[in-house]
Each structure stands twice: as structure tokens, then as C-alpha cells.
Design an enzyme around this catalytic site. Structure first.
Site, PDB file in Angstrom:
ATOM      1  N   LYS A  70       1.143  -1.387   0.330  1.00 22.40           N
ATOM      2  CA  LYS A  70      -0.091  -0.155  -0.182  1.00 22.40           C
ATOM      3  C   LYS A  70       0.902   1.199  -0.476  1.00 22.40           C
ATOM      4  O   LYS A  70       1.776   1.091   0.557  1.00 22.40           O
ATOM      5  CB  LYS A  70      -1.234   0.310   0.987  1.00 22.40           C
ATOM      6  CG  LYS A  70      -1.793   0.789   1.232  1.00 22.40           C
ATOM      7  CD  LYS A  70      -2.475   1.044   2.443  1.00 22.40           C
ATOM      8  CE  LYS A  70      -2.023   2.861   3.151  1.00 22.40           C
ATOM      9  NZ  LYS A  70      -3.298   3.636   4.118  1.00 22.40           N
ATOM     10  N   ASP A 115      -3.898   3.833  -1.480  1.00 21.40           N
ATOM     11  CA  ASP A 115      -4.956   4.014  -1.132  1.00 21.40           C
ATOM     12  C   ASP A 115      -4.367   6.491  -0.171  1.00 21.40           C
ATOM     13  O   ASP A 115      -3.875   6.368   0.303  1.00 21.40           O
ATOM     14  CB  ASP A 115      -4.876   3.613   0.664  1.00 21.40           C
ATOM     15  CG  ASP A 115      -5.736   4.125   1.675  1.00 21.40           C
ATOM     16  OD1 ASP A 115      -6.586   4.339   1.659  1.00 21.40           O
ATOM     17  OD2 ASP A 115      -5.235   3.941   2.693  1.00 21.40           O
ATOM     18  N   LEU A 116      -4.653   6.706  -1.448  1.00 22.98           N
ATOM     19  CA  LEU A 116      -5.053   8.207  -1.108  1.00 22.98           C
ATOM     20  C   LEU A 116      -6.737   8.732  -0.567  1.00 22.98           C
ATOM     21  O   LEU A 116      -6.770   9.912  -0.567  1.00 22.98           O
ATOM     22  CB  LEU A 116      -4.781   9.267  -2.298  1.00 22.98           C
ATOM     23  CG  LEU A 116      -3.217   8.845  -3.041  1.00 22.98           C
ATOM     24  CD1 LEU A 116      -3.341   9.310  -4.362  1.00 22.98           C
ATOM     25  CD2 LEU A 116      -2.239   8.970  -1.652  1.00 22.98           C
ATOM     26  N   LYS A 117      -7.185   8.033  -0.216  1.00 28.75           N
ATOM     27  CA  LYS A 117      -9.011   8.226  -0.001  1.00 28.75           C
ATOM     28  C   LYS A 117      -9.452   9.479  -0.214  1.00 28.75           C
ATOM     29  O   LYS A 117      -9.931  10.628   0.305  1.00 28.75           O
ATOM     30  CB  LYS A 117      -9.234   8.307   1.237  1.00 28.75           C
ATOM     31  CG  LYS A 117      -8.137   7.293   2.378  1.00 28.75           C
ATOM     32  CD  LYS A 117      -8.918   7.004   3.145  1.00 28.75           C
ATOM     33  CE  LYS A 117      -8.306   5.824   4.369  1.00 28.75           C
ATOM     34  NZ  LYS A 117      -6.724   6.091   4.042  1.00 28.75           N
ATOM     35  N   HIS A 164     -11.721  12.907  -1.985  1.00 34.23           N
ATOM     36  CA  HIS A 164     -13.362  13.612  -1.224  1.00 34.23           C
ATOM     37  C   HIS A 164     -13.177  14.437  -1.891  1.00 34.23           C
ATOM     38  O   HIS A 164     -12.390  15.643  -0.745  1.00 34.23           O
ATOM     39  CB  HIS A 164     -13.498  12.634  -0.030  1.00 34.23           C
ATOM     40  CG  HIS A 164     -15.114  13.141   0.396  1.00 34.23           C
ATOM     41  ND1 HIS A 164     -14.877  12.821   1.227  1.00 34.23           N
ATOM     42  CD2 HIS A 164     -15.794  13.716   0.063  1.00 34.23           C
ATOM     43  CE1 HIS A 164     -16.463  13.434   2.011  1.00 34.23           C
ATOM     44  NE2 HIS A 164     -16.812  13.941   1.250  1.00 34.23           N
ATOM     45  N   ASP A 165     -14.218  14.752  -3.094  1.00 34.83           N
ATOM     46  CA  ASP A 165     -14.270  16.849  -3.789  1.00 34.83           C
ATOM     47  C   ASP A 165     -15.103  16.169  -4.184  1.00 34.83           C
ATOM     48  O   ASP A 165     -15.821  15.184  -4.152  1.00 34.83           O
ATOM     49  CB  ASP A 165     -12.665  16.955  -4.631  1.00 34.83           C
ATOM     50  CG  ASP A 165     -12.562  17.902  -4.045  1.00 34.83           C
ATOM     51  OD1 ASP A 165     -13.173  18.689  -4.497  1.00 34.83           O
ATOM     52  OD2 ASP A 165     -11.511  18.571  -3.599  1.00 34.83           O
ATOM     53  N   ILE A 166     -15.238  17.510  -5.408  1.00 37.09           N
ATOM     54  CA  ILE A 166     -16.848  17.292  -6.178  1.00 37.09           C
ATOM     55  C   ILE A 166     -16.235  16.959  -7.531  1.00 37.09           C
ATOM     56  O   ILE A 166     -15.096  16.146  -7.581  1.00 37.09           O
ATOM     57  CB  ILE A 166     -17.225  18.952  -6.287  1.00 37.09           C
ATOM     58  CG1 ILE A 166     -15.098  19.314  -7.219  1.00 37.09           C
ATOM     59  CG2 ILE A 166     -16.998  19.932  -5.588  1.00 37.09           C
ATOM     60  CD1 ILE A 166     -16.249  21.077  -8.014  1.00 37.09           C
ATOM     61  N   ASN A 215     -16.086  16.748 -10.165  1.00 35.97           N
ATOM     62  CA  ASN A 215     -14.817  16.348 -11.563  1.00 35.97           C
ATOM     63  C   ASN A 215     -13.924  16.716 -11.215  1.00 35.97           C
ATOM     64  O   ASN A 215     -12.587  16.258 -12.059  1.00 35.97           O
ATOM     65  CB  ASN A 215     -15.248  18.454 -11.742  1.00 35.97           C
ATOM     66  CG  ASN A 215     -14.072  18.624 -13.167  1.00 35.97           C
ATOM     67  OD1 ASN A 215     -14.332  17.800 -14.081  1.00 35.97           O
ATOM     68  ND2 ASN A 215     -13.759  20.049 -13.146  1.00 35.97           N
ATOM     69  N   THR A 246     -11.612   3.149   9.999  1.00 35.22           N
ATOM     70  CA  THR A 246     -11.366   2.159  11.158  1.00 35.22           C
ATOM     71  C   THR A 246     -10.898   2.326  12.620  1.00 35.22           C
ATOM     72  O   THR A 246     -10.836   1.877  13.761  1.00 35.22           O
ATOM     73  CB  THR A 246     -10.280   1.386  11.206  1.00 35.22           C
ATOM     74  OG1 THR A 246      -9.003   1.454  10.141  1.00 35.22           O
ATOM     75  CG2 THR A 246     -10.987   0.389  10.116  1.00 35.22           C
ATOM     76  N   ARG A 277      -4.824  -5.968  14.319  1.00 33.11           N
ATOM     77  CA  ARG A 277      -3.219  -6.323  14.945  1.00 33.11           C
ATOM     78  C   ARG A 277      -3.412  -8.056  15.440  1.00 33.11           C
ATOM     79  O   ARG A 277      -4.437  -8.266  15.771  1.00 33.11           O
ATOM     80  CB  ARG A 277      -4.368  -5.268  15.938  1.00 33.11           C
ATOM     81  CG  ARG A 277      -3.999  -4.260  16.053  1.00 33.11           C
ATOM     82  CD  ARG A 277      -2.565  -3.784  15.700  1.00 33.11           C
ATOM     83  NE  ARG A 277      -2.442  -2.598  15.413  1.00 33.11           N
ATOM     84  CZ  ARG A 277      -2.547  -2.511  14.090  1.00 33.11           C
ATOM     85  NH1 ARG A 277      -2.618  -2.044  12.773  1.00 33.11           N
ATOM     86  NH2 ARG A 277      -2.308  -0.220  14.091  1.00 33.11           N
ATOM     87  N   GLY A 284      -0.038  -2.239   8.540  1.00 33.32           N
ATOM     88  CA  GLY A 284       1.454  -1.291   8.984  1.00 33.32           C
ATOM     89  C   GLY A 284       2.203  -1.913   9.847  1.00 33.32           C
ATOM     90  O   GLY A 284       3.127  -2.356   9.791  1.00 33.32           O
ATOM     91  N   ARG A 285       2.089  -0.867  10.905  1.00 33.87           N
ATOM     92  CA  ARG A 285       3.023  -1.091  11.631  1.00 33.87           C
ATOM     93  C   ARG A 285       3.382  -2.339  13.148  1.00 33.87           C
ATOM     94  O   ARG A 285       4.264  -2.809  12.584  1.00 33.87           O
ATOM     95  CB  ARG A 285       2.406  -0.160  12.865  1.00 33.87           C
ATOM     96  CG  ARG A 285       2.722   1.196  13.422  1.00 33.87           C
ATOM     97  CD  ARG A 285       1.244   2.260  13.454  1.00 33.87           C
ATOM     98  NE  ARG A 285       0.002   2.208  13.424  1.00 33.87           N
ATOM     99  CZ  ARG A 285      -1.142   2.649  13.724  1.00 33.87           C
ATOM    100  NH1 ARG A 285      -0.655   3.921  14.907  1.00 33.87           N
ATOM    101  NH2 ARG A 285      -1.793   2.391  13.161  1.00 33.87           N
TER     102      ARG A 285
HETATM  103  O1  C5P Z   1      -0.332   0.622  11.489  1.00 29.58           O
HETATM  104  P1  C5P Z   1      -1.384  -0.451  10.562  1.00 29.58           P
HETATM  105  O2  C5P Z   1      -1.369  -1.292  10.530  1.00 29.58           O
HETATM  106  O3  C5P Z   1      -2.682   0.796  11.220  1.00 29.58           O
HETATM  107  O4  C5P Z   1      -2.358   1.020   8.768  1.00 29.58           O
HETATM  108  C1  C5P Z   1      -2.750   0.532   9.012  1.00 29.58           C
HETATM  109  C2  C5P Z   1      -3.185   1.257   7.318  1.00 29.58           C
HETATM  110  O5  C5P Z   1      -4.607   0.824   6.604  1.00 29.58           O
HETATM  111  C3  C5P Z   1      -2.915   2.535   7.341  1.00 29.58           C
HETATM  112  O6  C5P Z   1      -2.100   2.829   6.266  1.00 29.58           O
HETATM  113  C4  C5P Z   1      -4.274   3.455   6.913  1.00 29.58           C
HETATM  114  O7  C5P Z   1      -4.563   4.280   6.507  1.00 29.58           O
HETATM  115  C5  C5P Z   1      -4.957   2.303   6.688  1.00 29.58           C
HETATM  116  N1  C5P Z   1      -6.240   2.562   7.114  1.00 29.58           N
HETATM  117  C6  C5P Z   1      -6.774   2.625   7.978  1.00 29.58           C
HETATM  118  N2  C5P Z   1      -8.631   2.609   7.958  1.00 29.58           N
HETATM  119  C7  C5P Z   1      -9.257   2.790   6.808  1.00 29.58           C
HETATM  120  C8  C5P Z   1      -8.385   3.028   5.451  1.00 29.58           C
HETATM  121  C9  C5P Z   1      -7.104   2.549   5.615  1.00 29.58           C
HETATM  122  O8  C5P Z   1      -6.565   2.719   9.010  1.00 29.58           O
HETATM  123  N3  C5P Z   1     -10.826   2.984   7.030  1.00 29.58           N
END
Ligand code: C5P
Length: 237
Positions: free
Chosen positions: A38, A64-66, A68-70, A72, A125, A186, A215-216
Site C-alpha cells: 500500500k 490509498d489516497l482516499k 473526497h471532492d467534487i 470533476n 477504522t 492486529r 502496517g505497523r
Molecule cells: O499501521 P496500521 O496497521 O494501523 O495501518 C493501517 C493502514 O490502513 C494505514 O495505512 C491507514 O491509512 C489505512 N486505513 C485505515 N482505515 C481505513 C482505511 C485505511 O487504517 N478505513
């Protein structure tokens, strides 16, 4: 669209760092144990669009840039990122049907049959029910996730981003077809950080997720490849 519905639940490693060299190192080392990587806001804003093609040498990219805008503006952003050939991209379901329809059309025009899958983020989340209520949404995360899921899929999204807590709810209500990408995962005993609605990889896969975004628990581990391998083994078992 490139088909990214895996036969069994896969891992997307979130390369959350502003350092492109570090992200590339992670991608290379983790690649044998994950299905995708990602690129999110932190890395994209620091390194620029070229990083998408660079990490894609190791694994397909979930961008994953999410948006959210108009409509166009989102259509233009989708056209722009299609030049980097991500496998999947995200926008916020709360942006509404015209925005999602415009994004889908833009992806088709820009990339044809090789267009990225379009995923709608439902409720982040990190949100608790109380925090969601503060934004004016009453009824709790589950109700809002289902509302946005139905809206997004009927507007042309290929799938959804939701927390582990809503996976079985979505499967029961909307079936197997939507691609379900699930962060907030997790492994037992690991730190939740800022995530609120979490579950383990095994629980999330059993509920019906297609992809786990992690991620982490991987990248903050002193041995990221071993951490990814252990999570992959827990899913295979
Ligand atoms: O480090 P961690 O496991 O919490 O990373 C989760 C990844 O998922 C992050 O890059 C976060 O931006 C992304 N994410 C999220 N919740 C969402 C959409 C994406 O945590 N609803």
C-alpha cells in the site's frame, strides 16, 4: 479491470513512511510474504507519484489516497493516478454517488480494461461510535458502513474498505461479490495504536475479508519480513 479478488485472504503491507528508500527496502524484503503493498498519503505526498511505479516492481500497488471532492476534481485525480497504474485505489463513500460514478468513468477512460479497482472507504477504522456521533452521524458505525456500502456499490465501486467488525455484516447483507479490503488488523498481543475497531488476522479472514491491510505490526517490527511471514503463516494455518 484487473481482477484482484484472491482465492484466499491475502495481506497488503502498508508502506507508511515519508522515506522512499525505506519504503522500497520494505517492499523488496516483504514481497515474498504479501500479495500487495500500500502507498498511502504519507509516502505519496513525500515521494510523489513515481513511487507507485517503483514499488510496483515488487508487488501490485493499493493506492490509498482516499479521494473526497467534487466529482470533476475526483475524476481528474483518478485520471492522473491511472498514469502510475495502481491495482486498486480508494475514495470516500461519503463523497456521494455522483463522485463515485465520475471516478469509475474516469478510470475506464484512462486505463480501459486495465483500470484499477475502485474501493469506497466506509467508516475509518480509527472511529469509535462516539466520535462518529460527533460528526453528526447517529446510529453507530455498523449502520453507517452498510448505508455507504450500498450507495458506493450501486454507484460503480468494485469494493469497500471497512473495519474487521463490519466484514460479516457486509457479507451477510451484500454477498460475496464486493471486494473487501480491511485495515485495523492486529495480531494477538500487538499494539492497537490509534485504531479502534480491530480484530486479529485469523478472525478477519474467517469473517470473509479478501485483503488485510497491515502496517505497523509489520513495519514497526525490527524484522519486518519475519513479521509478515508470521502473519502469512497464521492465515495459511
Ligand atoms: O499501521 P496500521 O496497521 O494501523 O495501518 C493501517 C493502514 O490502513 C494505514 O495505512 C491507514 O491509512 C489505512 N486505513 C485505515 N482505515 C481505513 C482505511 C485505511 O487504517 N478505513
Amino acid at each position: 479491470m484487473t481482477a484482484f479478488k484472491p482465492n484466499r485472504c491475502g495481506i497488503i503491507a502498508a508502506l507508511d513512511t515519508p522515506d522512499p528508500a525505506k519504503a522500497l527496502g520494505w517492499a523488496e524484503n516483504i514481497a515474498p510474504h504479501v500479495g500487495m503493498v500500500k502507498v498511502g498519503l504519507e509516502l505519496f505526498c513525500a515521494a510523489g507519484p513515481g513511487i507507485v511505479r517503483d514499488v510496483a516492481r515488487h508487488r501490485p500497488v493499493f493506492l490509498d489516497l482516499k479521494f473526497h471532492d467534487i466529482p470533476n476534481t475526483v475524476a481528474g485525480a483518478v485520471r492522473s493516478v491511472c498514469a502510475t497504474a495502481p491495482a486498486m485505489l480508494t475514495l470516500h463513500g461519503g463523497g456521494g454517488a455522483p463522485m463515485i460514478q465520475a471516478a469509475r468513468r474516469a478510470a475506464e477512460e484512462a486505463a480501459g480494461p486495465r483500470r484499477p479497482a475502485i474501493l469506497a472507504v466506509t467508516v475509518l477504522t480509527s472511529f469509535t461510535a462516539a466520535q462518529l456521533a460527533e460528526t453528526g452521524v447517529s446510529g453507530g458505525p455498523s449502520q453507517q458502513v452498510l448505508r455507504l456500502a450500498r450507495l458506493a456499490l450501486s454507484a460503480g465501486a468494485d469494493g469497500l474498505v471497512c473495519s474487521p467488525h463490519e466484514v460479516s455484516l457486509i457479507r451477510d447483507a451484500l454477498g460475496e461479490a464486493p471486494l473487501l479490503v480491511v485495515p485495523g488488523v492486529r495480531p494477538a498481543g500487538s499494539d492497537k495504536g490509534d485504531q479502534a475497531r480491530t480484530a486479529t488476522p485469523e478472525e478477519t479472514a474467517a469473517a470473509g475479508a479478501d485483503w488485510l491491510v497491515i502496517g505497523r505490526p509489520i513495519t514497526a517490527n525490527p524484522a519486518p519480513a519475519q513479521a509478515a511471514a508470521a502473519i502469512a503463516a497464521s492465515l495459511a494455518g
